[in-house]
Scaffold this motif. Structure first.
Motif, short mmCIF file in Angstrom:
data_model
loop_
_atom_site.label_atom_id
_atom_site.label_comp_id
_atom_site.label_asym_id
_atom_site.label_seq_id
_atom_site.Cartn_x
_atom_site.Cartn_y
_atom_site.Cartn_z
N SER A 1 10.87 -3.26 0.14
CA SER A 1 9.81 -2.01 0.59
C SER A 1 8.51 -2.47 0.25
N TYR A 2 7.66 -1.95 1.97
CA TYR A 2 6.44 -2.21 1.71
C TYR A 2 5.27 -0.79 2.55
N PHE A 3 4.79 -0.94 1.55
CA PHE A 3 4.08 0.33 2.73
C PHE A 3 3.00 0.63 3.55
N ILE A 4 2.40 0.79 4.15
CA ILE A 4 0.64 0.84 5.32
C ILE A 4 0.66 1.66 5.48
N ASN A 5 1.42 3.04 4.99
CA ASN A 5 0.27 4.47 5.45
C ASN A 5 1.27 5.59 5.48
N SER A 6 0.74 6.70 5.21
CA SER A 6 2.14 7.33 4.39
C SER A 6 3.35 8.55 4.75
N THR A 7 3.08 8.26 6.63
CA THR A 7 3.55 8.37 7.64
C THR A 7 4.81 7.73 7.71
N GLY A 8 4.94 6.68 7.87
CA GLY A 8 5.77 5.92 8.39
C GLY A 8 5.44 5.37 10.19
N LEU A 9 4.87 5.65 10.49
CA LEU A 9 4.37 5.39 12.10
C LEU A 9 4.04 3.76 11.92
N ASP A 10 3.73 3.14 13.33
CA ASP A 10 3.98 2.02 13.33
C ASP A 10 2.57 2.30 13.25
N ARG A 11 2.05 0.50 12.83
CA ARG A 11 0.35 0.31 12.90
C ARG A 11 -0.39 1.19 13.15
N ALA A 12 0.42 0.00 14.89
CA ALA A 12 -0.22 0.76 16.46
C ALA A 12 -0.40 1.67 16.83
N ALA B 1 -2.43 12.83 1.52
CA ALA B 1 -2.68 11.89 1.06
C ALA B 1 -4.01 11.24 0.61
N GLU B 2 -4.90 12.32 1.34
CA GLU B 2 -6.42 11.24 1.12
C GLU B 2 -6.94 12.87 0.36
N HIS B 3 -5.84 14.24 0.34
CA HIS B 3 -6.64 14.85 -0.46
C HIS B 3 -6.30 14.34 -2.09
N ILE B 4 -5.17 13.68 -1.97
CA ILE B 4 -4.92 12.57 -3.13
C ILE B 4 -5.01 12.33 -3.86
N ALA B 5 -5.41 11.31 -3.06
CA ALA B 5 -6.09 9.85 -3.36
C ALA B 5 -7.71 9.13 -3.02
N GLY B 6 -8.56 10.56 -2.25
CA GLY B 6 -9.49 9.96 -1.34
C GLY B 6 -9.11 9.47 0.16
N SER B 7 -8.64 8.56 -0.14
CA SER B 7 -8.26 8.08 1.24
C SER B 7 -7.00 7.94 1.55
N GLU B 8 -6.32 7.27 2.97
CA GLU B 8 -4.68 7.23 3.01
C GLU B 8 -5.05 6.13 2.85
N GLU B 9 -6.27 4.73 2.70
CA GLU B 9 -5.41 3.43 1.91
C GLU B 9 -5.44 3.74 0.88
N ALA B 10 -6.28 4.46 -0.43
CA ALA B 10 -6.05 4.64 -1.27
C ALA B 10 -4.29 5.12 -2.03
N PHE B 11 -3.88 5.69 -1.70
CA PHE B 11 -2.87 6.19 -1.37
C PHE B 11 -1.49 5.35 -1.38
N VAL B 12 -2.21 5.03 -0.26
CA VAL B 12 -0.79 3.93 0.19
C VAL B 12 -0.54 2.51 -0.94
N LYS B 13 -1.81 1.86 -1.48
CA LYS B 13 -1.42 1.31 -3.27
C LYS B 13 -1.04 2.22 -3.87
N MET B 14 -1.24 3.50 -4.35
CA MET B 14 0.25 4.29 -5.64
C MET B 14 1.21 4.22 -4.49
N MET B 15 1.89 3.87 -3.07
CA MET B 15 3.25 4.07 -2.98
C MET B 15 3.81 2.94 -3.03
N ASN B 16 2.54 1.96 -3.20
CA ASN B 16 3.15 0.79 -3.32
C ASN B 16 3.56 0.09 -4.82
N ASP B 17 2.65 0.92 -5.63
CA ASP B 17 2.61 0.60 -6.84
C ASP B 17 4.11 1.92 -7.67
N GLU B 18 4.75 3.04 -7.14
CA GLU B 18 5.71 3.37 -7.43
C GLU B 18 6.72 2.60 -6.86
#
Length: 462
Positions: free
Chosen positions: A193-204, A167-184
């Motif tokens: 659906s709503y994404f906060i990370n690329s993995t599915g881990l709980d926020r904590a 995710a970081e390699h594709i978008a520069g940061s996981e945060e930027a990648f998450v935006k791509m995920m939600n746009d897709e």
């Protein structure tokens, strides 16, 4: 006497003229009436039965309740049509756990497909990926691996650190990648659906320095998971090159290989520990587990030319998610099949041809561009299909035009007990090329049209 002869001659000439006009009008009317009848209907929506036979089915579709599913939600989708065949709380937004990675897989594969990255590109692992917990391959900050190596670790072993590194390699940061995920997700029509990370881990469970500021968690409905899986199947059919890998040695010196979490792979029929779970035709897609999510699985299998997508969420154990998936898939293969209702290049009743201006001919034949298929109860012999044709371009066609020119659409509808109503819209296109008429032909057609209009004007006076 001479004056009387002249008047008589004029009357005869006038009679001949009137007779000629009437004759021409009669000829004109006979030539243009079919065209006028078609033109008067242009843009009209027609409804008619495509067949007169009633649907005859060989099986009665059992209810979803009869399966006794022990899940919080589930859905079954036929892949080619997107038709939902089973729905148990399918639109309830729930924690998807590592099924989230299907979106990461899709975006990475899409970036490679578009030529923005290569499978052989080298990824340098950063702090966020190195600190990821849960399923992982123990990447250290500064490690370097190819996109393909990390992708396999993600798809086969559900490695969180490999996923974040991608995710970081594709978008520069996981945060930027998450935006791509939600746009897709929005583009795909994933409404719950709503994404906060690329993995599915709980926020904590995310590294503290890389948690999103908003206090939200990842959610996805079973229907959305099926939609996402369908996009992977359609846009990246090579997914099987990754999802069917049974084990993978990530590093040459690793003691143990990564074992695929998907016990239901057909290839596992010869593996002692998994053969009781192996399912004929199954070649994907993604498991998921967290304490909050329970045990989830998006599976897909193909038998006899029909591909099904099954999603189960919230089962109480790892084996249970596969047992429940088997129930869902068996329900699909035991009770349904895909049948073609309308072949490609079919004429539509009432719209076999449409008017054409300035052409060699005054009409051009039209047909459907694609075939239409529906999911039907298994053993169905005759499909009771209806249609609505909407020919919006019928009064705008001017020669010359190419074969395949769109003139409107036709929507076919199929209903049967035990299945949600199905609709499929295809284009109506010209069946052949239409050449422009020569000036001589067009001139006399214009003359005929003139007299038709004149005759109609006179007729309307009485």
């Amino acid at each position: 006497m001479k004056a009387k002869k002249m008047n008589k001659k004029k009357r005869q000439m006038l009679k001949k003229s009137v007779a000629s006009v009437m004759l021409i009008n009669m000829l004109c009317m006979s030539a243009v009436m079919p065209v006028m009848a078609a033109a008067n209907d242009s843009g009209q929506v027609l409804t008619a039965a495509a067949t007169t036979t009633k649907t005859e089915k060989a099986v009665d579709i059992p209810s979803a309740d009869s399966l006794g599913l022990d899940v919080k939600s589930a859905v079954l989708m036929e892949a080619s049509t997107g038709q939902i065949l089973l729905n148990v709380n399918a639109d309830k937004a729930m924690p998807p756990a590592s099924m989230t990675k299907m979106m990461t897989e899709y975006i990475v594969a899409e970036q490679v497909k578009q030529g923005k990255f290569s499978w052989d590109d080298v990824v340098t692992v950063k702090k966020n990926a190195a600190q990821s917990v849960g399923s992982r391959i123990f990447l250290a900050e500064g490690d370097q691996h190819t996109i393909k190596e990390l992708y396999i670790a993600m798809a086969v072993g559900s490695a969180n650190d490999a996923t974040v590194a991608l995710a970081e390699h594709i978008a520069g940061s996981e945060e930027a990648f998450v935006k791509m995920m939600n746009d897709e997700a929005k583009r795909m029509g994933m409404k719950d659906s709503y994404f906060i990370n690329s993995t599915g881990l709980d926020r904590a469970d995310m590294p503290a320095d890389f948690r999103p500021t908003e206090d939200k968690e990842i959610v996805m409905s079973a229907r959305d998971a099926a939609i996402l899986c369908r996009y992977i199947i359609r846009d990246h059919p090579d997914y099987k090159d990754f999802t069917t890998i049974q084990s993978y040695k990530f590093r040459p010196n690793d003691k143990d290989p990564i074992i695929n979490y998907n016990w239901m792979l057909e290839a596992n029929k010869n593996i002692t520990n998994f053969k009781s779970y192996a399912y004929e035709g199954l070649d994907g897609m993604k498991t998921g587990h967290t304490t909050n999510a329970g045990n989830n699985f998006t599976g897909t299998a193909e038998r006899d030319g029909m591909r099904l997508i099954s999603v189960v969420m919230g089962t109480d154990s790892e084996p249970a998610r596969f047992r429940e998936t088997k129930k869902v898939l068996d329900y699909g293969y035991n009770n349904f099949e895909v049948k073609q209702a309308v072949a490609a290049k079919t004429k539509v009743t009432g719209w076999e041809a449409v008017p054409l201006k300035k052409g060699t001919e005054t009409t051009v034949p039209v047909v459907t561009d694609n075939a239409v298929s529906f999911v039907v109860p298994k053993g169905t012999q005759n499909l009771d299909v209806t249609f609505k044709a909407n020919v919006t371009e019928a009064d705008k066609l001017v020669a010359p035009i190419k074969a395949g020119t769109k003139v409107g659409t036709v929507t076919y509808t199929y209903k049967a007990d035990g299945i949600e109503p199905q609709e499929k819209t295809v284009n109506l296109i010209t069946a052949e090329e239409a050449e422009k008429g020569g000036w001589f032909r067009l001139f006399f057609r214009a003359v005929k049209d003139f007299f038709v209009d004149l005759f109609d004007g006179i007729k309307n006076l009485f």
